[in-house]
Design a protein around this motif. Structure first.
Motif, PDB file in Angstrom:
ATOM      1  N   ARG A  96      -0.798   3.973  -6.123  1.00 37.38           N
ATOM      2  CA  ARG A  96      -1.656   2.865  -6.615  1.00 37.38           C
ATOM      3  C   ARG A  96      -1.974   1.929  -5.397  1.00 37.38           C
ATOM      4  O   ARG A  96      -0.759   1.722  -4.464  1.00 37.38           O
ATOM      5  CB  ARG A  96      -0.854   2.201  -7.541  1.00 37.38           C
ATOM      6  N   ARG A  97      -3.106   1.218  -5.681  1.00 31.99           N
ATOM      7  CA  ARG A  97      -3.330   0.169  -4.554  1.00 31.99           C
ATOM      8  C   ARG A  97      -4.140  -0.952  -5.167  1.00 31.99           C
ATOM      9  O   ARG A  97      -4.848  -0.727  -6.169  1.00 31.99           O
ATOM     10  CB  ARG A  97      -4.468   0.937  -3.406  1.00 31.99           C
ATOM     11  N   ASN A  98      -3.885  -1.997  -4.648  1.00 34.49           N
ATOM     12  CA  ASN A  98      -4.234  -3.257  -5.241  1.00 34.49           C
ATOM     13  C   ASN A  98      -4.326  -4.514  -4.194  1.00 34.49           C
ATOM     14  O   ASN A  98      -3.833  -5.536  -4.632  1.00 34.49           O
ATOM     15  CB  ASN A  98      -3.748  -3.670  -6.710  1.00 34.49           C
ATOM     16  N   ASN A 156       0.993  -1.559  -5.774  1.00 39.77           N
ATOM     17  CA  ASN A 156       0.937  -1.131  -4.375  1.00 39.77           C
ATOM     18  C   ASN A 156       1.989  -0.191  -4.264  1.00 39.77           C
ATOM     19  O   ASN A 156       2.378  -0.322  -2.993  1.00 39.77           O
ATOM     20  CB  ASN A 156       0.601  -2.187  -3.501  1.00 39.77           C
ATOM     21  N   TYR A 195      -1.784   4.170   2.975  1.00 37.64           N
ATOM     22  CA  TYR A 195      -1.586   2.769   2.880  1.00 37.64           C
ATOM     23  C   TYR A 195      -1.674   2.001   4.374  1.00 37.64           C
ATOM     24  O   TYR A 195      -2.055   0.793   4.332  1.00 37.64           O
ATOM     25  CB  TYR A 195      -0.069   2.543   2.316  1.00 37.64           C
ATOM     26  N   HIS A 207      -5.252   0.668   4.515  1.00 43.41           N
ATOM     27  CA  HIS A 207      -5.588  -0.460   3.751  1.00 43.41           C
ATOM     28  C   HIS A 207      -4.541  -1.666   4.116  1.00 43.41           C
ATOM     29  O   HIS A 207      -4.509  -2.615   3.089  1.00 43.41           O
ATOM     30  CB  HIS A 207      -5.531  -0.090   2.365  1.00 43.41           C
ATOM     31  N   ILE A 267      -1.306  -1.831   3.827  1.00 44.85           N
ATOM     32  CA  ILE A 267      -0.183  -2.122   2.735  1.00 44.85           C
ATOM     33  C   ILE A 267       0.833  -1.113   3.233  1.00 44.85           C
ATOM     34  O   ILE A 267       0.994  -0.151   3.631  1.00 44.85           O
ATOM     35  CB  ILE A 267      -0.790  -1.482   1.421  1.00 44.85           C
TER      36      ILE A 267
END
Length: 247
Positions: free
Chosen positions: A29-31, A39, A61, A64, A66
């Motif tokens: 999951r990514r946000n 995330n 990650y 991005h 993260i």
């Protein structure tokens, strides 16, 4: 009461990330880095090649910006994932209990609310600003990303009073016949006045008209006062999880 994997699914639906990539049994999951829940990897079943799966997650990650993170609970796969992540340099964050109850039992234990509660189907600016002041991390861009998380799921929003200045808020995610309590917050100047229980009552009373029978919530394991309140209302621990975050 409910299987750990089922509660993981409910929580994921109640707080949906912008991007969710299936990776051989894992949900990545990514946000935009906003909220750890949105995330992190939900490891639903074991990938065929664990090493390659971990490399993929870490590279994705990192691309991005993260921190690679996993939500690890009783249903996490493979069964030794927690130990494997620890050996790889991942640290434990936010040990959390998941508590569940029958909606009718909680309403019966709450009694009459101490204050009128306004219920809506979307968070307005006053609701968002209050929540972000209490629990937000980041600037206006992060707040906008958080608002998008809220708007992706069907939910109810409570506020006391129905205007500014706001004293208390809450959110109830609606997933089939279950509902998840999130974002419960009370202005420090108005605590110990029954406002949190009034918010819960307002949300659950409205949910009872929508076919909801069961309620879940998440509470940090070390938050003894909150746990005591929820237990008085009829909630019992049904699962637990923590995050593993790469240092």
């Amino acid at each position: 009461m409910i299987a750990a994997a089922r509660i993981d699914s409910l929580m994921n639906q109640g707080w949906p990330a912008a991007h969710s990539t299936e990776l051989d049994g894992w949900l990545v999951r990514r946000n935009a880095g906003v909220t750890l829940r949105a995330n992190s990897v939900l490891p639903k079943s074991a990938p065929f090649d664990l090493g390659k799966a971990l490399d993929y997650v870490e590279n994705l990650y990192a691309a991005h910006d993260i921190a690679p993170s996993f939500q690890v609970g009783p249903a996490a796969q493979p069964g030794d994932l927690d130990a494997r992540l620890a050996a790889r340099g991942y640290e434990v964050r936010n040990p959390t209990l998941v508590m569940g109850a029958e909606l009718t039992d909680v309403l019966a234990n709450l009694g009459e609310p101490a204050s009128p509660v306004n219920i809506s189907s979307a968070p307005d600016d006053a609701w968002m600003d209050f929540w972000w002041a209490v629990d937000g991390r980041g600037g206006s861009g992060a707040q906008a990303a958080a608002r998008q998380i809220l708007n992706r799921a069907r939910a109810l929003y409570a506020v006391i009073p129905s205007g500014e200045p706001v004293k208390a808020i809450g959110r109830l995610a609606l997933v089939n016949d279950w509902a998840g309590l999130y974002c419960l917050a009370v202005d420090p100047q108005h605590r110990r006045q029954g406002l949190a229980q009034a918010v819960i009552h307002g949300l659950l009373h409205e949910a009872s008209t929508l076919g909801v029978n069961h309620v879940w919530l998440q509470v940090v394991e070390s938050n003894t006062p909150a746990r005591a309140l929820y237990e008085r209302l009829g909630f019992r621990t049904v699962s637990r999880y923590h995050y593993r975050v790469k240092a």
